[in-house]
Design an enzyme around this catalytic site. Structure first.
Site, PDB file in Angstrom:
ATOM      1  N   GLY A   1     -17.215  35.498  86.871  1.00  0.00           N
ATOM      2  CA  GLY A   1     -17.599  35.408  88.280  1.00  0.00           C
ATOM      3  C   GLY A   1     -19.032  35.894  88.491  1.00  0.00           C
ATOM      4  O   GLY A   1     -19.849  35.221  89.137  1.00  0.00           O
TER       5      GLY A   1
ATOM      6  N   ASP B   1     -18.466  39.266  76.074  1.00  0.00           N
ATOM      7  CA  ASP B   1     -17.219  39.998  76.311  1.00  0.00           C
ATOM      8  C   ASP B   1     -16.546  40.147  74.958  1.00  0.00           C
ATOM      9  O   ASP B   1     -16.702  39.296  74.098  1.00  0.00           O
ATOM     10  CB  ASP B   1     -16.298  39.229  77.272  1.00  0.00           C
ATOM     11  CG  ASP B   1     -15.285  40.145  77.950  1.00  0.00           C
ATOM     12  OD1 ASP B   1     -15.494  40.516  79.119  1.00  0.00           O
ATOM     13  OD2 ASP B   1     -14.275  40.509  77.294  1.00  0.00           O
TER      14      ASP B   1
ATOM     15  N   ASP C   1     -20.576  45.581  84.107  1.00  0.00           N
ATOM     16  CA  ASP C   1     -19.425  45.533  85.010  1.00  0.00           C
ATOM     17  C   ASP C   1     -18.240  45.965  84.156  1.00  0.00           C
ATOM     18  O   ASP C   1     -17.520  45.150  83.599  1.00  0.00           O
ATOM     19  CB  ASP C   1     -19.258  44.106  85.551  1.00  0.00           C
ATOM     20  CG  ASP C   1     -18.200  44.019  86.631  1.00  0.00           C
ATOM     21  OD1 ASP C   1     -18.147  44.931  87.485  1.00  0.00           O
ATOM     22  OD2 ASP C   1     -17.421  43.044  86.623  1.00  0.00           O
TER      23      ASP C   1
ATOM     24  N   CYS D   1     -14.559  48.576  89.508  1.00  0.00           N
ATOM     25  CA  CYS D   1     -13.724  48.372  90.693  1.00  0.00           C
ATOM     26  C   CYS D   1     -12.713  49.501  90.779  1.00  0.00           C
ATOM     27  O   CYS D   1     -11.535  49.279  91.014  1.00  0.00           O
ATOM     28  CB  CYS D   1     -13.064  46.993  90.658  1.00  0.00           C
ATOM     29  SG  CYS D   1     -12.174  46.624  89.145  1.00  0.00           S
TER      30      CYS D   1
HETATM   31  C1  LIG Z   1     -14.204  44.215  85.003  1.00  0.00           C
HETATM   32  S1  LIG Z   1     -14.032  43.066  83.700  1.00  0.00           S
HETATM   33  C2  LIG Z   1     -15.479  42.050  83.871  1.00  0.00           C
HETATM   34  C3  LIG Z   1     -15.428  41.040  85.008  1.00  0.00           C
HETATM   35  C4  LIG Z   1     -16.609  40.093  84.984  1.00  0.00           C
HETATM   36  N1  LIG Z   1     -17.869  40.832  85.043  1.00  0.00           N
HETATM   37  C5  LIG Z   1     -16.575  39.092  86.132  1.00  0.00           C
HETATM   38  O1  LIG Z   1     -17.264  39.298  87.136  1.00  0.00           O
HETATM   39  O2  LIG Z   1     -15.862  38.082  86.008  1.00  0.00           O
HETATM   40  C6  LIG Z   1     -14.388  44.022  82.260  1.00  0.00           C
HETATM   41  C7  LIG Z   1     -14.474  43.229  80.976  1.00  0.00           C
HETATM   42  O3  LIG Z   1     -14.934  44.079  79.935  1.00  0.00           O
HETATM   43  C8  LIG Z   1     -14.421  43.611  78.712  1.00  0.00           C
HETATM   44  N2  LIG Z   1     -14.589  44.683  77.723  1.00  0.00           N
HETATM   45  C9  LIG Z   1     -13.804  45.758  77.511  1.00  0.00           C
HETATM   46  N3  LIG Z   1     -14.315  46.527  76.522  1.00  0.00           N
HETATM   47  C10 LIG Z   1     -15.454  45.930  76.096  1.00  0.00           C
HETATM   48  C11 LIG Z   1     -16.427  46.220  75.096  1.00  0.00           C
HETATM   49  N4  LIG Z   1     -16.328  47.320  74.339  1.00  0.00           N
HETATM   50  N5  LIG Z   1     -17.447  45.354  74.916  1.00  0.00           N
HETATM   51  C12 LIG Z   1     -17.551  44.242  75.678  1.00  0.00           C
HETATM   52  N6  LIG Z   1     -16.664  43.918  76.649  1.00  0.00           N
HETATM   53  C13 LIG Z   1     -15.626  44.747  76.853  1.00  0.00           C
HETATM   54  C14 LIG Z   1     -13.004  43.220  79.063  1.00  0.00           C
HETATM   55  O4  LIG Z   1     -12.512  42.259  78.151  1.00  0.00           O
HETATM   56  C15 LIG Z   1     -13.165  42.643  80.484  1.00  0.00           C
HETATM   57  O5  LIG Z   1     -13.256  41.246  80.442  1.00  0.00           O
END
Ligand SMILES: C[S@@+](CC[C@H](N)C(=O)[O-])C[C@H]1O[C@@H](n2cnc3c(N)ncnc32)[C@H](O)[C@@H]1O
Lengths: 303, 169
Positions: free
Chosen positions: A111, A130, A177, A230
């Site tokens: 998003g 990601d 994020d 969030c």
């Molecule tokens: C809050 S969501 C992101 C939402 C996204 N920014 C959007 O607006 O659609 C957090 C994301 O961080 C990823 N994540 C978790 N640990 C991570 C890491 N160590 N490195 C990269 N991504 C990671 C998760 O898979 C998840 O998709």
């Protein structure tokens, strides 16, 4: 809602906060200006007989009055993308410019990455990363549907991310994020608190610190890093930024956003944080009838 | 021409067929010419984009910075399927760049557009243009808007809108 009791001392009008958390959230969409102007999108919605309300703070954010925002012509054409109103805040604070190099280090399902692409007029480079391959497919689907052509998608752990594969070695701006305990999504996911525990919060906070530090290192001096979650837990918000202030070269800077909010905290339990954390913002559900969010804007400084 | 296409990485398309080092790989010139010849999309449309192949015949269009070859999940969007007799543009490409097209664009009315978006095939005997891959479009908010790609044969327009992109409207 039991876990939220710990926020009674920091939230103004705590009862209104709890009441808002009980109410389900309406359908918000973001206008995808890669595919259509706001004007053309509104005209298409009018033709379709879909009623909407434009957000005061951002004309590209619409609240739709329909139960199926996915089966409108605007959605089929990628003129609109379902995105919670507050979730559109971090890219606006990041303020990416056409032609820049931008890293969205936790990007799935995309998003915000596609919003960043749109804010750059689809020019320049957005590296959307990601570490979850399953979520990456949703990111790719959304990027193609929305017509974003300046995204480069990678699957790595952001904490030790390498820029070797790119013809540049630092970014102008980075969005973190972060993965979080998601307390602020309670209105959309009533089971958001099912696995809540302080232990869970502290283990996520460790990951967040690692990601934010790498983000600052990968961004050029004078560049911008936005950290957002969030969730309400100060352990995942102010404490993470505080850690970055101590470990990396950066400072917290002010920004304007036309939404009601509270300042970041300078203390929580027996911890104190740098005064500049007041420049971060906390958005609570009762303030604008949205979900909850935390956003801090950092400038990378000389070492 | 000894190199083979490596399905695991992105390779930038050679400028012209003469510069080709991988067998069967389309060149940038051929891709841009195809869009111009088939759909009358002006070649300048693509001046700021690069074209890449990953997976046999799958062509990607990208606006950002990158060096070839590149091992990464995705860049930009898939735009065209080559290495088959009739090249086939993607629905997402048609929606993104199809507004520049003036040929092989079939204008549908609201009901026909709805059927197209749900993935249905329909009899459209009145079309007297080329057969093959067309861009389906309809008029919204006063302008023609591309819906996606359809295959026109024997008086029938077959919607090529992929399953995940189909919608009941
Ligand atoms: C809050 S969501 C992101 C939402 C996204 N920014 C959007 O607006 O659609 C957090 C994301 O961080 C990823 N994540 C978790 N640990 C991570 C890491 N160590 N490195 C990269 N991504 C990671 C998760 O898979 C998840 O998709």
């Amino acid at each position: 809602m039991e876990p939220f009791e710990r926020y009674r001392p920091i939230v103004d009008d705590f009862e209104a906060f709890l009441a808002a958390c009980e109410r389900p959230l309406g359908n918000a969409v973001r206008v995808n200006t890669i595919k259509a102007s706001v004007e053309r999108t509104l005209e298409t919605l009018d033709e379709d007989g879909v009623a909407y309300e434009q957000a005061d703070w951002n004309p590209r954010v619409l609240r739709l009055e329909t139960d199926s925002p996915g089966s409108t012509w605007t959605s089929f054409h990628g003129f609109t993308h379902g995105q919670e109103e507050v979730s559109a805040v971090p890219p606006v604070v990041l303020d990416p410019q056409p032609g820049e190099r931008v890293w969205d280090c936790c990007a799935a399902p995309g998003g915000k990455a596609t919003q960043i692409a749109a804010l750059m007029d689809d020019r320049g480079t957005v590296v959307a990363n990601d570490n979850n391959l399953g979520r990456i497919s949703a990111l790719r689907f959304n990027a193609e549907r929305l017509g974003a052509t300046n995204l480069a998608v990678t699957v790595d752990d952001a904490r030790n991310y390498s820029l070797k594969r790119f013809p540049f070695d630092e970014f102008d701006r980075t969005l973190v994020d972060a993965p979080c305990s998601c307390e602020g999504t309670i209105r959309k996911n009533p089971d958001a608190l099912d696995n809540w525990s302080e232990g869970h919060i502290s283990s996520i906070a460790g990951i967040q610190k690692g990601i934010l530090r790498r983000a600052i290192q990968a961004t050029r001096e004078g560049g911008t890093v936005v950290y957002s979650t969030c969730t309400f837990a100060p352990e995942e918000n102010e404490a993470v930024v505080q850690h970055a202030l101590e470990a990396e070269s950066c400072r917290v800077v002010d920004f304007d956003i036309g939404l009601e909010h509270s300042p970041g905290l300078t203390e929580w339990k027996d911890e104190t944080f740098d005064e500049s954390l007041e420049r971060a913002i906390r958005i609570y559900p009762h303030q604008n009838d949205t979900g909850g969010f935390f956003v801090a804007k950092l400038e990378v400084t000389a070492e | 021409m000894t190199e083979q296409n490596d399905g695991q990485r992105f390779d930038r398309l050679p400028e012209t067929p003469d510069e080709r080092t991988v067998e069967g790989r389309a060149s940038r010139e051929e891709v841009v010419d195809y869009f111009a010849d088939r759909f009358a999309i002006p070649p300048e449309t693509f001046d700021d984009y690069t074209f890449w192949e990953k997976g046999a015949g799958k062509i990607w269009i990208y606006a950002g910075e990158a060096e070839t070859p590149l091992e990464i999940e995705a860049i930009g969007m898939t735009c065209l399927r080559t290495r088959q007799e009739h090249w086939k543009p993607t629905t997402d490409f048609a929606q993104r760049f199809g507004r520049e097209a003036t040929e092989c664009v079939i204008e549908l009315d609201r009901e026909q557009a709805r059927a197209f978006a749900t993935g249905e095939d329909q009899e459209l005997e009145w079309w007297d243009g080329d057969w093959g891959y067309l861009i389906g479009a309809h008029r919204i908010a006063g302008e023609l808007e591309p819906l996606g790609v359809g295959l026109y044969v024997h008086g029938e327009l077959r919607s090529m809108v992929p399953k995940g992109r189909q919608r009941e409207l």
